[in-house]
Design a protein around this motif. Sequence first.
Motif, mmCIF file in Angstrom:
data_model
loop_
_atom_site.group_PDB
_atom_site.id
_atom_site.type_symbol
_atom_site.label_atom_id
_atom_site.label_comp_id
_atom_site.label_asym_id
_atom_site.label_seq_id
_atom_site.Cartn_x
_atom_site.Cartn_y
_atom_site.Cartn_z
ATOM 1 N N GLY A 148 -38.725 -17.261 51.161
ATOM 2 C CA GLY A 148 -38.948 -18.475 51.936
ATOM 3 C C GLY A 148 -40.406 -18.695 52.305
ATOM 4 N N HIS A 149 -41.052 -17.674 52.818
ATOM 5 C CA HIS A 149 -42.404 -17.896 53.328
ATOM 6 C C HIS A 149 -43.419 -18.111 52.214
ATOM 7 C CE1 HIS A 149 -41.092 -15.933 57.336
ATOM 8 N NE2 HIS A 149 -40.832 -17.208 57.285
ATOM 9 N N VAL A 150 -43.280 -17.370 51.128
ATOM 10 C CA VAL A 150 -44.161 -17.607 49.972
ATOM 11 C C VAL A 150 -44.019 -19.056 49.523
ATOM 12 C CG1 VAL A 150 -44.425 -17.112 47.501
ATOM 13 C CG2 VAL A 150 -44.250 -15.223 49.135
ATOM 14 N N THR A 151 -42.781 -19.553 49.547
ATOM 15 C CA THR A 151 -42.522 -20.888 49.020
ATOM 16 C C THR A 151 -43.054 -21.989 49.937
ATOM 17 O OG1 THR A 151 -40.528 -19.865 48.128
ATOM 18 C CG2 THR A 151 -40.758 -22.214 47.804
ATOM 19 N N THR A 152 -43.251 -21.680 51.222
ATOM 20 C CA THR A 152 -43.898 -22.685 52.084
ATOM 21 C C THR A 152 -45.291 -23.004 51.548
ATOM 22 O OG1 THR A 152 -44.853 -21.023 53.564
ATOM 23 C CG2 THR A 152 -42.731 -21.932 54.215
ATOM 24 N N ILE A 153 -45.916 -22.048 50.893
ATOM 25 C CA ILE A 153 -47.268 -22.248 50.348
ATOM 26 C C ILE A 153 -47.205 -22.859 48.950
ATOM 27 C CG2 ILE A 153 -49.453 -21.110 49.749
ATOM 28 C CD1 ILE A 153 -48.800 -20.968 52.746
ATOM 29 N N ILE A 154 -46.349 -22.320 48.071
ATOM 30 C CA ILE A 154 -46.428 -22.734 46.654
ATOM 31 C C ILE A 154 -45.428 -23.834 46.279
ATOM 32 C CG2 ILE A 154 -47.348 -20.486 45.951
ATOM 33 C CD1 ILE A 154 -44.635 -19.771 44.805
ATOM 34 N N GLY A 155 -44.437 -24.089 47.146
ATOM 35 C CA GLY A 155 -43.454 -25.132 46.841
ATOM 36 C C GLY A 155 -42.403 -24.652 45.850
ATOM 37 N N THR A 156 -41.230 -25.283 45.882
ATOM 38 C CA THR A 156 -40.122 -24.786 45.044
ATOM 39 C C THR A 156 -40.368 -25.020 43.554
ATOM 40 O OG1 THR A 156 -38.922 -26.865 45.155
ATOM 41 C CG2 THR A 156 -38.443 -25.270 46.877
ATOM 42 N N ARG A 157 -41.186 -26.031 43.225
ATOM 43 C CA ARG A 157 -41.394 -26.333 41.795
ATOM 44 C C ARG A 157 -42.008 -25.162 41.041
ATOM 45 N NH1 ARG A 157 -43.381 -32.122 42.759
ATOM 46 N NH2 ARG A 157 -41.371 -33.146 42.969
ATOM 47 N N ALA A 158 -42.689 -24.288 41.769
ATOM 48 C CA ALA A 158 -43.329 -23.146 41.115
ATOM 49 C C ALA A 158 -42.307 -22.249 40.421
ATOM 50 C CB ALA A 158 -44.122 -22.339 42.145
ATOM 51 N N TYR A 159 -41.033 -22.400 40.780
ATOM 52 C CA TYR A 159 -40.011 -21.537 40.177
ATOM 53 C C TYR A 159 -39.160 -22.256 39.138
ATOM 54 C CZ TYR A 159 -40.884 -19.034 44.573
ATOM 55 O OH TYR A 159 -41.453 -18.406 45.630
ATOM 56 N N ASP A 160 -39.458 -23.522 38.859
ATOM 57 C CA ASP A 160 -38.591 -24.276 37.950
ATOM 58 C C ASP A 160 -38.338 -23.529 36.639
ATOM 59 O OD1 ASP A 160 -38.157 -26.271 39.728
ATOM 60 O OD2 ASP A 160 -39.586 -27.700 38.863
ATOM 61 N N PHE A 161 -39.335 -22.793 36.192
ATOM 62 C CA PHE A 161 -39.200 -22.091 34.906
ATOM 63 C C PHE A 161 -38.038 -21.092 34.915
ATOM 64 C CE2 PHE A 161 -41.703 -19.135 37.362
ATOM 65 C CZ PHE A 161 -41.300 -17.890 36.913
ATOM 66 N N ILE A 162 -37.700 -20.583 36.104
ATOM 67 C CA ILE A 162 -36.641 -19.563 36.151
ATOM 68 C C ILE A 162 -35.307 -20.186 35.736
ATOM 69 C CG2 ILE A 162 -35.392 -17.918 37.608
ATOM 70 C CD1 ILE A 162 -37.856 -17.706 39.355
ATOM 71 N N ALA A 163 -35.052 -21.366 36.268
ATOM 72 C CA ALA A 163 -33.809 -22.050 35.914
ATOM 73 C C ALA A 163 -33.873 -22.548 34.467
ATOM 74 C CB ALA A 163 -33.568 -23.209 36.874
ATOM 75 N N GLU A 164 -35.027 -23.104 34.092
ATOM 76 C CA GLU A 164 -35.125 -23.716 32.762
ATOM 77 C C GLU A 164 -35.133 -22.692 31.635
ATOM 78 O OE1 GLU A 164 -38.618 -26.081 33.244
ATOM 79 O OE2 GLU A 164 -37.608 -27.423 34.682
#
Lengths: 363, 337
Positions: free
Chosen positions: A193-209
């Motif tokens: 959660g806290h890391v994502t406050t900085i980088i935003g959820t889009r930074a992980y889109d590749f995991i799903a894709e």
Amino acid sequence: MKYSHEFRDWEIVQSIAERIRGISNRPATIMEVCGTHTMSAARFGLKSLFPDGVRLVAGPGCPVCVTAQQDIDAFLALGNIPGTALVSFGDMLRVPGSSASLEQQRAAGVDVRIVYSPLDAVDIAAREPEKQVVFFGVGFETTTPAIALAIKTAAERDLTNFSVYCVHKTMPAALRALLASGEVMVSGLLLPGHVTTIIGTRAYDFIAEEFHVPCAVTGFEPVDMMLGIESVLKQLADGDSKIDNMYARAVSSDANPLAKKLLDTIFEPCDAEWRGLGVIPASGVRIRSEYSLFDAAERFADIIKAVPVAPVSKCLCGDVLRGAIQPAQCPLFGVDCTTSNPIGPCMVSSEGACAAAYRYGGS
Amino acid sequence: MTQDDTRRVLLSHGAGGKIMTELIESVFLANYGSQNVTGDDSAIVNIGLDKIAFTTDSFVVDPIFFPGGDIGRLAVCGAVNDLLTAAAKPLALSVSFIIEEGLDMKTLEAISESLREAANEAGVQIVTGDTKVVPRGSADKVFITTAGIGIVLKPDVSGSAAKQGDKVILTGSLGEHGAAVMLARANLLENESIKSDAAPLVDIVLGLIDAGCQVHAMRDPTRGGVASSLNEIARQSGVSIEIDETAIPVNPSVAAACEALGLDVMQVANEGKMIIIVSPDDADRALEIVQSRRYGKDAAIIGEVGPAPPSRVLVRTAFGTSRILDIPAGELLPRIC
């Protein structure tokens, strides 16, 4: 306590637990990426609320734990330079280097200071111009902006005696490496959660894709954790994989623009060595050449190069960090390695998977 | 000589956790421990037909003045509360100073005033003392050592006397002293107005004894917090203790401070609280007595002494789950994130 009580509500947690039991009885291994997730699950005893077959494994998100032995040895070596003050967050104090910990070095006469904020280290440098103040820059995207601010502040104050030994890591690249290795079979991820406050959820889109692994960005209170697990199990049951934001009160899909701008000003991506994971391309940051005056790796390059290669430890923290084994499967766990006599960083850090398992029992 | 000559005393050796216990056992007890060493906060010395409780404590707090108290008040409360854990009525204290050259005389006067006030409140006399001054830099402002004696009113109250079925009373909310000092040191959360709980608990403990309550064990949860104290009692008595997390009083500001600093409130120091292990038949009566006293208003029954496995302290969480309550390893440290 406002915004904490509500998320520790017994009835809400129970009702989510009930919903989770209704989703499916398929076994699932969910990796809680962040060390604070590990501690929260243990502290609140959440594991016993999951259906049989659903288990949590710790991931690579404890900043102390993933710091390479070589980097710890290098920072410790800087303490031997006369007139140097080593400044660190508290978590690092008791982590064993190859020959000593910061705490032991302090007892032996090295000037070691523990601070709450990197800006405190800048203040020390301003107050004590005769000292070379070196801060141990450890942590993920949550911590990096504060370090960047410290460097920027030191530059604005024209300090020439402040530097950062920077071993910062970035989370998405590590997750990519972990998933691509094929070594760790996880059904889903609780993203930090806290890391994502900085980088935003889009930074992980590749995991799903690319990897089709269900993910939930998850906060740290019991209700948050349960919602994250519910989301992952639901995605699994539906054959879905997306980045579900279950921490929307703090996280948005985009990066925090202020933090991002600051980070881009001070740092640039670099390859980084992770304990247990090895060198991962573009998974760390280094200080840009414009700010090299504040880069301890540049300033003390000769000393750092002369640090002997760290011997291989018997400790299996690396395997724990990859989620390949549970803490109790390490032969040192609870026998040679305890919270009062830690051998590996996972036992020292308050967020470490081994410390959580040892302090709070269970597996 | 041992094979390992690089061993040194670490700050963690003084933090009230496991490492300190190891130091005491391997260095002090191994060299000069008497046969009567019990692990309790006060020793019991037989003089004629009387049993005298005897204790000593040193105070090195930074800052020396903090919200809710100062090193002088702490020095009295620490010794008095240690005597009370043996169900002894505190009689007399000694106070020894180690003072750093250059200390402001006004500071010393203020500390002395505070010693007097706390001793008056506790009903003890300061009957002897010592004064040393060391060169600037050889000590940090002022260190105080107190020793105290008291007369045991109820024999055999000891950390080793907890029995299965006993109830665990905590006399008030947790973590105030540790949080107040830590925040004062770091200049954090200045608006939260957290005050140290430093207080002598004479009327609570003597009240229980006067009323004939079957108190079996007492411990004041100072460094290492209730986590250390409960584990000590569990270990000494060879019992398990089960605590109900939801029953533990914690003031919201302290809870917030602990969250912010990443600390477990059960490991944070208290200077005006007592853990009282009492027979189940007397538990409600004892709780009423404690709650009727100035420093016991928020008292609660927080758990009970359980069956096996021995020497373990378990915490039941709000979610019906349970976990082990461990002793802190060393210094309490703020976290990275």
